[in-house]
Enzyme design. Structure first.
Site, mmCIF file in Angstrom:
data_model
loop_
_atom_site.group_PDB
_atom_site.id
_atom_site.type_symbol
_atom_site.label_atom_id
_atom_site.label_comp_id
_atom_site.label_asym_id
_atom_site.label_seq_id
_atom_site.Cartn_x
_atom_site.Cartn_y
_atom_site.Cartn_z
ATOM 1 C CG ASP A 43 -0.342 0.061 2.721
ATOM 2 O OD1 ASP A 43 1.088 -0.440 2.580
ATOM 3 O OD2 ASP A 43 -1.129 0.065 3.382
ATOM 4 C CB SER A 44 4.407 1.886 0.024
ATOM 5 O OG SER A 44 4.983 0.566 -0.570
ATOM 6 C CG ASP A 82 0.457 -4.292 2.060
ATOM 7 O OD1 ASP A 82 0.656 -5.414 2.580
ATOM 8 O OD2 ASP A 82 1.259 -3.186 2.026
ATOM 9 C CD GLU A 179 8.304 -1.074 7.482
ATOM 10 O OE1 GLU A 179 8.555 0.018 7.049
ATOM 11 O OE2 GLU A 179 7.527 -1.773 7.037
#
Length: 272
Positions: A43-44, A82, A179
């Site tokens: 979704d980045s 995502d 992350e």
């Protein structure tokens, strides 16, 4: 195309897993041609290719649109898509409907969902045949609360991350993304899980690594995180665009080389 069992086998054999975040047909095609093991449609894409300020504006429709494009570009690569913000956490019925829609309409191999609170969702999604990749540590959808900073940096936070990782595995997650956490913590978690652990900003002790296509190739990005290594420089494309502009204005382009030889106006004029 890799399968979940093959990815687990890679972990057991200590063969590192490569993963790249890509968002469209041409980038996915390049990633597959390079032999990368997995693609994440993250979704980045909201910031990277849609120009949003954060992932908060990304919709399920956005993810389906880009997931389909990636699958067409990489038909033989394990693709993870995502779940955007709001797609999980409303109600279990809605969550599963969103997951099924995303999974079916993108032809993904798995979906990814963020946070430690989603273990009930992982269990239910797994039960109806939807593979789920979990995401712990820095979770971009929660940066409004957590901020962009190293996670698991205290004893209590590290212990909680270890517990959360075990819980998502027990719930049925097929893999885990970690992350922005300390490298020794990521290595410890990787050792204690049977599922593959993919790191981003989590050191080399994980079972694999993931970076964003645009970050690692310097393609249209202004700011890169500490953990991003640049492997090529696509920003040189700006020089080509400048040259194009100059040649159009000067009349140098298109030259004869780029012009069709066929002449037609004599025939048109002879009909008058």
């Amino acid at each position: 195309m890799k399968t979940v069992s093959q990815l687990i086998d890679m972990k057991q054999k200590q063969t590192k897993i490569s993963m790249v975040t890509a968002y469209d047909f041409p980038s996915a095609k390049q990633v597959e041609a390079a032999g990368i093991d997995m693609i994440l449609v993250g979704d980045s894409l909201g910031m990277t290719v849609l120009g949003y300020e954060s992932t908060v504006q990304v919709t399920l429709a956005d993810m389906i649109h880009h997931g389909r494009a990636v699958r067409r570009g990489a038909p033989n690569t394990f693709v993870v898509v995502d779940m955007p913000i709001g797609a999980v956490g409303i109600s279990m019925t809605q969550d599963l409907n969103h997951a099924l829609k995303l999974y079916q309409e993108t032809s993904a191999n798995a979906i990814k969902a963020e946070g430690a609170h989603i273990t009930p969702f992982i269990e239910k999604a797994t039960a109806i045949g939807i593979p789920v990749v979990a995401h712990l540590g820095l979770t971009p959808q929660s940066v409004g609360v957590m901020g962009y900073k190293l996670q698991g940096a205290t004893k209590e936070a590290a212990e909680q991350l270890i517990l959360d990782a075990k819980n998502v595995e027990q719930a049925g997650a097929v893999a885990l993304v970690l992350e922005a956490i300390p490298n020794d913590l990521a290595e410890e978690i990787s050792k204690h899980l049977t599922i593959p652990v993919i790191g981003i900003g989590a050191g080399k002790g994980t079972d694999g690594q993931v970076l964003v296509y645009h970050d690692m190739l310097n393609y249209g990005v202004e700011h890169k995180a500490k953990f991003v290594k640049q492997f090529a420089d696509f920003s040189v494309g700006v020089d080509g665009l400048k040259q194009y502009d100059q040649e159009v204005k000067s009349g140098a382009f298109p030259s004869e080389e780029y012009t069709y030889k066929k002449k037609i106006m004599n025939e048109v004029n002879n009909n008058d």
